[in-house]
Design a protein around this motif. Structure first.
Motif, PDB file in Angstrom:
ATOM      1  N   ASP A 112       0.862  -1.181   0.000  1.00 58.43           N
ATOM      2  CA  ASP A 112       0.000   0.000   0.000  1.00 58.43           C
ATOM      3  C   ASP A 112       0.900   1.232   0.000  1.00 58.43           C
ATOM      4  N   VAL A 113       1.110   1.796  -1.183  1.00 62.31           N
ATOM      5  CA  VAL A 113       2.052   2.904  -1.325  1.00 62.31           C
ATOM      6  C   VAL A 113       1.658   4.084  -0.448  1.00 62.31           C
ATOM      7  N   ASP A 114       0.378   4.430  -0.441  1.00 68.59           N
ATOM      8  CA  ASP A 114      -0.062   5.570   0.355  1.00 68.59           C
ATOM      9  C   ASP A 114       0.181   5.338   1.846  1.00 68.59           C
ATOM     10  N   ALA A 115      -0.017   4.101   2.299  1.00 74.03           N
ATOM     11  CA  ALA A 115       0.218   3.800   3.715  1.00 74.03           C
ATOM     12  C   ALA A 115       1.698   3.940   4.060  1.00 74.03           C
ATOM     13  N   TYR A 116       2.561   3.496   3.157  1.00 76.68           N
ATOM     14  CA  TYR A 116       4.000   3.646   3.392  1.00 76.68           C
ATOM     15  C   TYR A 116       4.379   5.124   3.476  1.00 76.68           C
ATOM     16  N   TYR A 117       3.837   5.928   2.569  1.00 81.00           N
ATOM     17  CA  TYR A 117       4.169   7.350   2.593  1.00 81.00           C
ATOM     18  C   TYR A 117       3.587   8.042   3.820  1.00 81.00           C
ATOM     19  N   THR A 118       2.418   7.613   4.254  1.00 80.19           N
ATOM     20  CA  THR A 118       1.872   8.172   5.493  1.00 80.19           C
ATOM     21  C   THR A 118       2.820   7.889   6.653  1.00 80.19           C
ATOM     22  N   GLN A 119       3.370   6.668   6.700  1.00 78.97           N
ATOM     23  CA  GLN A 119       4.332   6.341   7.749  1.00 78.97           C
ATOM     24  C   GLN A 119       5.584   7.209   7.637  1.00 78.97           C
ATOM     25  N   ALA A 120       6.055   7.440   6.414  1.00 78.43           N
ATOM     26  CA  ALA A 120       7.235   8.292   6.224  1.00 78.43           C
ATOM     27  C   ALA A 120       6.951   9.729   6.651  1.00 78.43           C
ATOM     28  N   LEU A 121       5.750  10.212   6.353  1.00 84.66           N
ATOM     29  CA  LEU A 121       5.373  11.573   6.765  1.00 84.66           C
ATOM     30  C   LEU A 121       5.237  11.654   8.287  1.00 84.66           C
ATOM     31  N   GLN A 122       4.671  10.636   8.902  1.00 83.89           N
ATOM     32  CA  GLN A 122       4.539  10.616  10.361  1.00 83.89           C
ATOM     33  C   GLN A 122       5.915  10.557  11.028  1.00 83.89           C
ATOM     34  N   THR A 123       6.823   9.792  10.432  1.00 82.71           N
ATOM     35  CA  THR A 123       8.192   9.728  10.951  1.00 82.71           C
ATOM     36  C   THR A 123       8.851  11.094  10.864  1.00 82.71           C
ATOM     37  N   LEU A 124       8.582  11.812   9.785  1.00 83.66           N
ATOM     38  CA  LEU A 124       9.141  13.160   9.636  1.00 83.66           C
ATOM     39  C   LEU A 124       8.560  14.117  10.678  1.00 83.66           C
ATOM     40  N   VAL A 125       7.273  13.999  10.951  1.00 83.32           N
ATOM     41  CA  VAL A 125       6.668  14.816  12.011  1.00 83.32           C
ATOM     42  C   VAL A 125       7.366  14.531  13.342  1.00 83.32           C
ATOM     43  N   SER A 126       7.637  13.254  13.619  1.00 79.34           N
ATOM     44  CA  SER A 126       8.345  12.891  14.851  1.00 79.34           C
ATOM     45  C   SER A 126       9.745  13.510  14.881  1.00 79.34           C
ATOM     46  N   LEU A 127      10.437  13.431  13.762  1.00 76.16           N
ATOM     47  CA  LEU A 127      11.772  14.031  13.682  1.00 76.16           C
ATOM     48  C   LEU A 127      11.709  15.524  13.994  1.00 76.16           C
ATOM     49  N   GLN A 128      10.688  16.187  13.472  1.00 75.83           N
ATOM     50  CA  GLN A 128      10.570  17.633  13.660  1.00 75.83           C
ATOM     51  C   GLN A 128      10.094  18.011  15.064  1.00 75.83           C
ATOM     52  N   SER A 129       9.767  17.003  15.878  1.00 77.55           N
ATOM     53  CA  SER A 129       9.399  17.285  17.269  1.00 77.55           C
ATOM     54  C   SER A 129      10.616  17.517  18.151  1.00 77.55           C
ATOM     55  N   LEU A 130      11.798  17.195  17.648  1.00 76.08           N
ATOM     56  CA  LEU A 130      13.025  17.411  18.416  1.00 76.08           C
ATOM     57  C   LEU A 130      13.252  18.897  18.661  1.00 76.08           C
ATOM     58  N   SER A 131      13.846  19.209  19.780  1.00 79.82           N
ATOM     59  CA  SER A 131      14.174  20.591  20.101  1.00 79.82           C
ATOM     60  C   SER A 131      15.213  21.134  19.128  1.00 79.82           C
ATOM     61  N   THR A 132      15.089  22.396  18.778  1.00 78.39           N
ATOM     62  CA  THR A 132      16.098  23.046  17.931  1.00 78.39           C
ATOM     63  C   THR A 132      17.256  23.595  18.764  1.00 78.39           C
ATOM     64  N   GLU A 133      17.221  23.339  20.064  1.00 78.05           N
ATOM     65  CA  GLU A 133      18.311  23.783  20.939  1.00 78.05           C
ATOM     66  C   GLU A 133      19.470  22.797  20.955  1.00 78.05           C
ATOM     67  N   VAL A 134      19.351  21.721  20.174  1.00 71.18           N
ATOM     68  CA  VAL A 134      20.440  20.738  20.114  1.00 71.18           C
ATOM     69  C   VAL A 134      21.641  21.329  19.398  1.00 71.18           C
ATOM     70  N   GLU A 135      22.780  20.662  19.577  1.00 68.64           N
ATOM     71  CA  GLU A 135      24.036  21.176  19.029  1.00 68.64           C
ATOM     72  C   GLU A 135      24.204  20.764  17.560  1.00 68.64           C
ATOM     73  N   LEU A 136      23.501  21.488  16.690  1.00 68.52           N
ATOM     74  CA  LEU A 136      23.632  21.301  15.250  1.00 68.52           C
ATOM     75  C   LEU A 136      23.804  22.663  14.596  1.00 68.52           C
ATOM     76  N   PRO A 137      24.599  22.751  13.523  1.00 70.62           N
ATOM     77  CA  PRO A 137      24.805  24.031  12.863  1.00 70.62           C
ATOM     78  C   PRO A 137      23.527  24.533  12.186  1.00 70.62           C
ATOM     79  N   PRO A 138      23.437  25.835  11.943  1.00 71.66           N
ATOM     80  CA  PRO A 138      22.260  26.377  11.259  1.00 71.66           C
ATOM     81  C   PRO A 138      22.343  26.186   9.749  1.00 71.66           C
TER      82      PRO A 138
END
Length: 339
Positions: A112-138
């Motif tokens: 189910d291609v759409d289901a796979y992409y929904t999972q990828a989009l949800q994973t991206l939402v999770s990634l974007q929940s991380l604080s931006t105060e972490v030690e990464l360059p701008p």
């Protein structure tokens, strides 16, 4: 003097029991190499237990950033555990997600291609929940501008299109427009290469495995979405692309209109695709990796689709650059890629 192979075997022998086997894997766009390590032991299903060895020659590529970003991202998404490490010599023994990339999942006719992409989009939402105060360059104007310069430094000479005096002004004005618009977007942790070859079906978990994240920065929240829905290696029509942009808009619960968000995505996409056109030529010309030339037509289609959308939605700052691209660059591009 020890060879690289000798160093690798010394690292493995120091961290694993005897009886393991090494299978070298195909390379990617970097200087890193990967090897699948088969242990003599079997898992609960009777299959060999495996690890991945990252082999990054320290004179060419450091593993420091990989380790740092893995420690940041593991709080939100499924990244490989680090089993053993030798930072100085550039070896990391990693959890092995298996051999099934996201690209394989979505090409499986039974899936189910759409289901796979929904999972990828949800994973991206999770990634974007991380604080931006972490030690990464701008992911700042200087970095974005340097990336766009790859278009003029590598792509234009390759196709035989010149950036004349008038065009230099058009190019500079257009870059300023893009940078100003991108600067207004909310900032998140950005993977920077979030696409079908860097997501995995984890053989030990239902969660998607996320790999190749060592270049992560703090930047615009549309960048990774563009990488996923306008993947250089996977082609969907514009209706599908816009549907996925809409799905992410809903998953994020954004308080701006879908049209405004789509505009942001397409502006970020233009920056990314100008960069990728230059990178793919550089990989061919400098690094003898000609296979990326076959993906350039897809990237060019994405770029022109984004520019056409922006122009049709009243972004007058796009018109001058898009006109120059169509009249000067595209004829040279078509002549080169029809050969």
């Amino acid at each position: 003097m020890m060879t690289r192979h000798d160093e690798m075997m010394a690292f493995l022998n120091a961290n694993l029991a005897k009886g393991f086997k090494v299978e070298s894997l195909a390379g990617d766009a970097s200087f890193r190499r990967y090897h699948r390590i088969y242990l003599p032991d079997l898992d609960a299903n009777g299959s060999p237990i495996t690890y991945l060895l990252m082999d990054a020659p320290p004179e060419k590529e450091s593993v420091v950033e990989f380790v740092k970003v893995a420690e940041i991202m593991t709080a939100a998404v499924n990244v490989p555990d680090i089993i053993a490490r030798d930072i100085e010599r550039g070896f990391l023994l990693l959890q092995d997600f298996g051999t099934v990339e996201f690209a394989h999942l979505i090409r499986d006719e039974a899936g189910d291609v759409d289901a796979y992409y929904t999972q990828a989009l949800q994973t991206l939402v999770s990634l974007q929940s991380l604080s931006t105060e972490v030690e990464l360059p701008p992911y700042d104007d200087a970095k974005l501008s340097d990336e766009m310069a790859l278009f003029t430094e590598w792509f234009l000479p390759y196709v035989g299109a010149e950036l004349g005096d008038e065009a230099k002004g058009i190019w500079q004005n257009f870059k300023t427009y893009l940078l100003d618009e991108i600067a207004t977007q909310p900032k998140v942790v950005v993977h920077r290469d979030y696409h079908s070859r860097n997501l995995m079906a984890d053989k030990g978990s239902d969660a998607l495995g996320v790999i190749d994240f060592q270049d992560a920065l703090i930047g615009a929240y549309t960048y990774d979405l563009v990488s996923l829905v306008r993947d250089a290696y996977i082609s969907f029509d514009e209706h599908w692309v816009n549907a996925k942009i809409g799905e992410f808009h809903l998953l994020k619960g954004l308080n701006i209109s879908l049209d405004e968000f789509t505009k942001q995505v397409n502006i970020m996409g233009v920056q990314r695709h100008l960069k990728v056109l230059g990178i793919f030529i550089r990989l061919s010309q400098r690094d003898d990796k000609d296979r990326y030339l076959a993906d350039i037509p897809k990237v060019m289609r994405d770029l022109t689709n984004e520019l056409a959308w922006l122009e049709s939605h009243g972004e007058t700052a796009v018109a001058e650059f898009y006109g120059w691209l169509k009249s000067v660059v595209m004829p040279a591009y078509h002549a080169k890629f029809s050969e």
